[in-house]
Write a protein that holds these residues in place. Structure first.
Motif, mmCIF file in Angstrom:
data_model
loop_
_atom_site.group_PDB
_atom_site.id
_atom_site.type_symbol
_atom_site.label_atom_id
_atom_site.label_comp_id
_atom_site.label_asym_id
_atom_site.label_seq_id
_atom_site.Cartn_x
_atom_site.Cartn_y
_atom_site.Cartn_z
ATOM 1 N N LEU A 16 0.801 -1.212 0.000
ATOM 2 C CA LEU A 16 0.000 0.000 0.000
ATOM 3 C C LEU A 16 0.841 1.273 0.000
ATOM 4 O O LEU A 16 0.486 2.251 -0.670
ATOM 5 C CB LEU A 16 -0.940 0.014 1.204
ATOM 6 C CG LEU A 16 -2.011 -1.064 1.227
ATOM 7 C CD1 LEU A 16 -2.857 -0.940 2.490
ATOM 8 C CD2 LEU A 16 -2.905 -0.975 0.004
ATOM 9 N N VAL A 17 1.933 1.272 0.752
ATOM 10 C CA VAL A 17 2.713 2.509 0.879
ATOM 11 C C VAL A 17 3.245 3.004 -0.469
ATOM 12 O O VAL A 17 3.058 4.170 -0.819
ATOM 13 C CB VAL A 17 3.829 2.340 1.926
ATOM 14 C CG1 VAL A 17 4.848 3.471 1.832
ATOM 15 C CG2 VAL A 17 3.218 2.304 3.327
ATOM 16 N N PRO A 18 3.907 2.174 -1.276
ATOM 17 C CA PRO A 18 4.425 2.703 -2.546
ATOM 18 C C PRO A 18 3.340 3.199 -3.487
ATOM 19 O O PRO A 18 3.556 4.172 -4.221
ATOM 20 C CB PRO A 18 5.174 1.504 -3.144
ATOM 21 C CG PRO A 18 5.456 0.596 -2.003
ATOM 22 C CD PRO A 18 4.306 0.761 -1.064
ATOM 23 N N VAL A 19 2.181 2.548 -3.486
ATOM 24 C CA VAL A 19 1.131 2.878 -4.450
ATOM 25 C C VAL A 19 0.287 4.057 -3.984
ATOM 26 O O VAL A 19 -0.043 4.958 -4.772
ATOM 27 C CB VAL A 19 0.226 1.657 -4.703
ATOM 28 C CG1 VAL A 19 -0.925 2.008 -5.630
ATOM 29 C CG2 VAL A 19 1.034 0.510 -5.279
ATOM 30 N N ILE A 20 -0.076 4.085 -2.701
ATOM 31 C CA ILE A 20 -1.023 5.081 -2.197
ATOM 32 C C ILE A 20 -0.354 6.129 -1.313
ATOM 33 O O ILE A 20 -0.511 7.337 -1.533
ATOM 34 C CB ILE A 20 -2.160 4.389 -1.416
ATOM 35 C CG1 ILE A 20 -2.947 3.465 -2.352
ATOM 36 C CG2 ILE A 20 -3.080 5.415 -0.762
ATOM 37 C CD1 ILE A 20 -3.978 2.604 -1.655
ATOM 38 N N PHE A 21 0.387 5.692 -0.319
ATOM 39 C CA PHE A 21 0.781 6.616 0.734
ATOM 40 C C PHE A 21 2.039 7.422 0.420
ATOM 41 O O PHE A 21 2.208 8.525 0.946
ATOM 42 C CB PHE A 21 0.894 5.861 2.061
ATOM 43 C CG PHE A 21 -0.430 5.270 2.468
ATOM 44 C CD1 PHE A 21 -1.486 6.081 2.809
ATOM 45 C CD2 PHE A 21 -0.630 3.907 2.441
ATOM 46 C CE1 PHE A 21 -2.725 5.559 3.140
ATOM 47 C CE2 PHE A 21 -1.860 3.357 2.766
ATOM 48 C CZ PHE A 21 -2.910 4.187 3.118
ATOM 49 N N GLU A 22 2.909 6.928 -0.442
ATOM 50 C CA GLU A 22 4.017 7.777 -0.889
ATOM 51 C C GLU A 22 3.520 8.956 -1.717
ATOM 52 O O GLU A 22 3.926 10.100 -1.470
ATOM 53 C CB GLU A 22 5.058 6.954 -1.652
ATOM 54 C CG GLU A 22 5.936 6.105 -0.754
ATOM 55 C CD GLU A 22 6.975 5.312 -1.516
ATOM 56 O OE1 GLU A 22 7.051 5.448 -2.764
ATOM 57 O OE2 GLU A 22 7.714 4.545 -0.876
ATOM 58 N N PRO A 23 2.635 8.739 -2.710
ATOM 59 C CA PRO A 23 2.120 9.902 -3.439
ATOM 60 C C PRO A 23 1.387 10.902 -2.538
ATOM 61 O O PRO A 23 1.550 12.120 -2.692
ATOM 62 C CB PRO A 23 1.167 9.278 -4.466
ATOM 63 C CG PRO A 23 1.676 7.892 -4.666
ATOM 64 C CD PRO A 23 2.195 7.466 -3.333
#
Length: 266
Positions: A16-23
């Motif tokens: 989830l972090v690379p796809v949603i929460f980093e952006p």
């Protein structure tokens, strides 16, 4: 095969972090304009993506403090920070009872966490307490399920395969969708210059099936797949992909992720 041995916090971080929460971390920090020497609070930090991104963008901040109620999330956050050579103060605490003196921070960031706080008014009052007068807060909160097809697909798949309680866990992610209610919460807590802006990011994952397994096994509210029989878990993933509609091209997924972004001053 559905991954069974990783914790939900590990899957949250890896999928989830690379796809949603980093952006979204980049979006919030871009609106916050952190300055050298400022003391920054990452409230509801999860596995620490906002703190890591802020350290990358503004290495001259005065201090970085990240708070979460989940020991499992913080364990992953500390490990990833160590891998990145990042120094931060990782604190396990209730958002409504922060263990800091008044006027401690210049800036607070809160990414997709406010909707999960059991006592939102108390949490915002305590956030205002620990911000210095004139201190800034930037937060994002998910908008409604109908504006977020990826989450709507998850909820439908889990309703069908794991029961309505599992689907409710996804609906909770969209549990504070109304901009007026969000503004009122901040105003009632004593914040000023409160503004709520609808923002939608277009997000992408090259392997939608892998994302589905990780997403439903690493949600904010915990793992919803590992207790299912293998064939039922596969069916949940298949249903998720079907419900994505035009967001799924047969392999990859590209989807809108709609939130309200709040900016305010203490």
């Amino acid at each position: 095969m559905i991954p069974r041995k990783q914790s939900f916090a590990d899957r949250y971080q890896s999928v989830l972090v690379p796809v949603i929460f980093e952006p979204w971390a980049r979006e919030l920090i871009g609106r916050a304009h952190p300055e050298p020497g400022e003391h920054v609070l990452d409230l509801g930090c999860g596995t620490g993506v906002v703190t890591r991104e802020l350290a990358r963008q503004q290495p001259a901040v005065g201090s970085l403090t990240a708070v979460d109620h989940s020991a499992g999330m913080l364990e992953v956050a500390r490990g990833v920070a160590l891998d990145h050579g990042l120094e931060a103060n990782w604190v396990e605490a209730d958002a409504a009872a922060l263990p800091f003196e008044a006027d401690r921070f210049d800036l607070a960031l809160c990414q997709q966490a406010l909707q999960f706080f059991p006592d939102r008014p108390a949490a915002l009052r305590d956030l205002r307490r620990v911000l210095r007068p004139g201190g800034r807060v930037v937060a994002c909160v998910q908008r409604g399920l109908d504006e977020n097809p990826m989450l709507k697909a998850q909820a439908a798949a889990l309703d069908a395969c794991a029961g309505p309680a599992a689907g409710d866990a996804v609906r909770a992610i969209c549990g504070l969708p109304d901009a007026d209610a969000l503004e009122a919460l901040f105003l009632d807590a004593g914040f000023t210059e409160v503004a709520v802006l609808p923002v939608t990011l277009t997000l992408h994952h090259p392997d939608a099936r892998a994302f589905a397994a990780g997403a439903m096994g690493g949600m904010h509210t915990g793992d919803k797949l590992s207790a299912l029989a293998e064939d039922t878990a596969r069916r949940a993933i298949d249903l998720f992909l079907q419900r994505l509609g035009d967001c799924f091209d047969g392999t990859a997924m590209t989807f809108p992720h709609a939130s309200n972004v709040v900016t305010a001053r203490a």
